[in-house]
Scaffold this motif. Structure first.
Motif, short mmCIF file in Angstrom:
data_model
loop_
_atom_site.label_atom_id
_atom_site.label_comp_id
_atom_site.label_asym_id
_atom_site.label_seq_id
_atom_site.Cartn_x
_atom_site.Cartn_y
_atom_site.Cartn_z
N ASP A 112 8.07 0.61 11.11
CA ASP A 112 6.65 1.19 10.53
C ASP A 112 5.66 1.06 11.80
O ASP A 112 4.97 0.27 12.04
CB ASP A 112 6.19 0.37 9.52
CG ASP A 112 4.93 0.77 9.21
OD1 ASP A 112 4.58 1.93 9.00
OD2 ASP A 112 4.16 -0.23 8.59
N GLU A 158 7.10 -2.49 14.01
CA GLU A 158 7.28 -3.39 12.84
C GLU A 158 8.58 -3.24 12.54
O GLU A 158 9.06 -2.30 11.84
CB GLU A 158 6.11 -3.03 11.80
CG GLU A 158 4.62 -3.38 11.96
CD GLU A 158 3.68 -3.17 10.85
OE1 GLU A 158 4.15 -2.70 9.80
OE2 GLU A 158 2.66 -3.59 11.09
N GLY A 207 7.47 -4.76 4.55
CA GLY A 207 6.54 -5.32 5.68
C GLY A 207 7.23 -6.22 6.69
O GLY A 207 8.62 -6.24 6.74
N THR A 208 6.44 -6.38 7.80
CA THR A 208 7.19 -7.02 9.08
C THR A 208 7.64 -8.19 8.82
O THR A 208 7.30 -9.20 7.93
CB THR A 208 6.15 -7.10 10.23
OG1 THR A 208 5.26 -5.80 10.32
CG2 THR A 208 6.54 -7.60 11.32
N TYR A 251 0.80 -1.20 -0.02
CA TYR A 251 0.00 0.01 0.01
C TYR A 251 0.90 1.21 0.12
O TYR A 251 2.16 1.19 0.28
CB TYR A 251 -1.05 0.02 1.41
CG TYR A 251 -0.06 0.06 2.50
CD1 TYR A 251 0.45 -0.80 3.43
CD2 TYR A 251 -0.24 1.43 3.16
CE1 TYR A 251 0.91 -0.64 4.38
CE2 TYR A 251 0.39 1.82 4.25
CZ TYR A 251 1.20 0.78 5.05
OH TYR A 251 1.68 1.02 6.15
#
Ligand code: CA
Length: 428
Positions: free
Chosen positions: A234, A200, A360-361, A160
């Motif tokens: 994040d 994150e 992303g994590t 995203y």
């Protein structure tokens, strides 16, 4: 593997602190933006041990020196991999023992501790992916125990568009956000400080040369568009997210702050730590042709240890060291960075120098590898015990989260990314 003399583990620097340095030995040479102790404008430097060499004062190529006289790495990123590789070789020989440039360069070395490190780039756009498959599975299980991954996950590198304006460099405190909160059993929602603040653990990817709008980056050219790597936290407001995210996805739960590490580790420095993309489990679909490249599958992943530590106010007051919450590894990415870049631009979307991608994590399998508290506490149900006697379901004011990355391999000098850290301030 495309290693060369700059990766030789026997190579030593005349900057004594670099020899055996866990993060910045002469085999690393990451780039960053700094203001020296005696002030003056921000400029580009290279980390060597506990020092920073001012690139605007170093005998390097003219285009690199010009690009270094900026308060961001954007111009240097835009030069691309050719000049960047030449720069690495030049710096390696300038900083190596017996280089003959020591006397001329010593005056342009600054103690890192006394410098202000800035955000590495003017970030035009920040995109956050979701390629850590163990995180996606752990989080999905909370909602869909029998079928945690949505049907698109193994076909599409999910992502995203994030918010670039609130990305800050390591060391900048993060203010606890306020937002709309609504527990499942309370009606209506109320507005107040986030009660489920989380971190994150992510890898950050810095984009080098971009692509023109309408002109996708083919996967076999993706590497040429990557300027380097860093760490990204994040920060996430889980309670704000739970209420706001449907149907359009993350919004205010994610854009109140993101923290990046100040040093950009080049693809060349990470060369010895490349590994094959782990084979997909039996029964998983093959990536579509635009996401599949033999060379990328053979060397597109990284063996890079990723660590999360916490230091609470109470621990700080007692003089305790930070406590490790998780140990993970960049190898747990279901999609490679090249696949992320190729997918992002596959519709013609243009990427630009200084754009930031998050992985992303990245969680590892098993209980010691959770890259977020959401996973470690199973949505806040099982608190984490800290050595101070405290417990955490989510982050409290005064908590500091520290991300670290280290690469090691037999026959090579280990390198690290430097800290990515920030402390939580109370909501105002
Ligand atoms: Ca994220």
């Amino acid at each position: 593997m495309m290693t060369d003399a700059t990766h030789d583990p026997a190579l030593r620097s005349w900057v004594e602190s670099a020899n055996g340095h866990p993060d910045f030995p002469i085999q690393n040479l990451p780039l960053g933006v700094f203001i020296p102790l005696d002030m003056g404008p921000a400029r580009v430097g290279v980390a060597i041990g506990d020092r920073i060499l001012d690139l605007t004062m170093a005998p390097v190529a003219e285009d690199v020196r010009e690009a270094s006289a900026n308060a961001s790495l954007n111009a240097l990123f835009a030069l691309g991999e050719g000049p960047r590789k030449l720069l690495r070789h030049r710096l390696s020989s300038l900083l190596a023992e017996g280089s003959g440039r020591r006397v001329a360069l010593e005056q342009h070395l600054h103690p890192m501790e006394a410098c202000t490190l800035l955000l590495p780039a003017r970030i035009g756009d920040y995109t956050d992916f979701y390629v850590g498959i163990h995180d996606a599975t752990n989080v999905g299980k909370v909602f869909r125990p029998d079928n945690p991954l949505l049907p698109n996950y193994k076909h599409v590198p999910i992502g995203y568009h994030g918010r670039a304006s609130s990305v800050r460099v390591s060391g900048t405190p993060v203010r606890r956000p306020k937002g709309q909160l609504k527990a499942p059993d309370s009606n209506p929602p109320h507005f107040g400080p986030c009660e489920r603040l989380d971190f994150e653990l992510e890898m950050g990817v810095w984009i080098g040369p971009g692509n023109a709008l309408g002109d996708p980056i083919p996967i076999d050219r993706a590497e040429a568009h990557i300027a380097g790597y860093g760490l990204l936290n994040d920060w996430s407001a889980r309670d704000i997210q739970a209420w706001e995210y449907q149907p359009l996805g993350p919004f205010l739960a994610k854009n109140f702050g993101s923290t990046v590490s100040p040093w950009v580790v080049t693809p060349e420095a990470l060369e010895p730590y490349r590994i094959a993309q782990p084979a997909r489990p039996e029964g998983d679909p093959a990536p579509l042709p635009y996401l599949l490249d033999a060379a990328d599958q053979a060397r597109g992943a990284f063996d890079l240890a990723l660590e999360v530590l916490i230091l609470t106010s109470a621990m700080r007051e007692k003089g305790m060291p930070p406590h490790r919450l998780a140990l993970s590894n960049a190898r747990h990415m279901y999609w490679t960075v090249a696949q992320m870049v190729a997918h992002h631009s596959s519709n013609g979307c243009d990427l630009n120098p200084g754009d930031l991608l998050g992985s992303g994590t990245i969680s590892a399998p098993g209980t010691g590898g959770f890259g977020s508290l959401l996973e470690a506490t199973r949505g806040g149900k099982e608190p984490v015990q800290l050595p101070s006697g405290e417990t955490r379901r989510f982050l409290e004011d005064g908590d500091e989260i520290i991300l670290r990355a280290r690469a090691a391999r037999d026959g090579f000098a280990g390198i690290g990314f430097g800290d990515c850290r920030a402390v939580i301030l109370p909501a105002n």
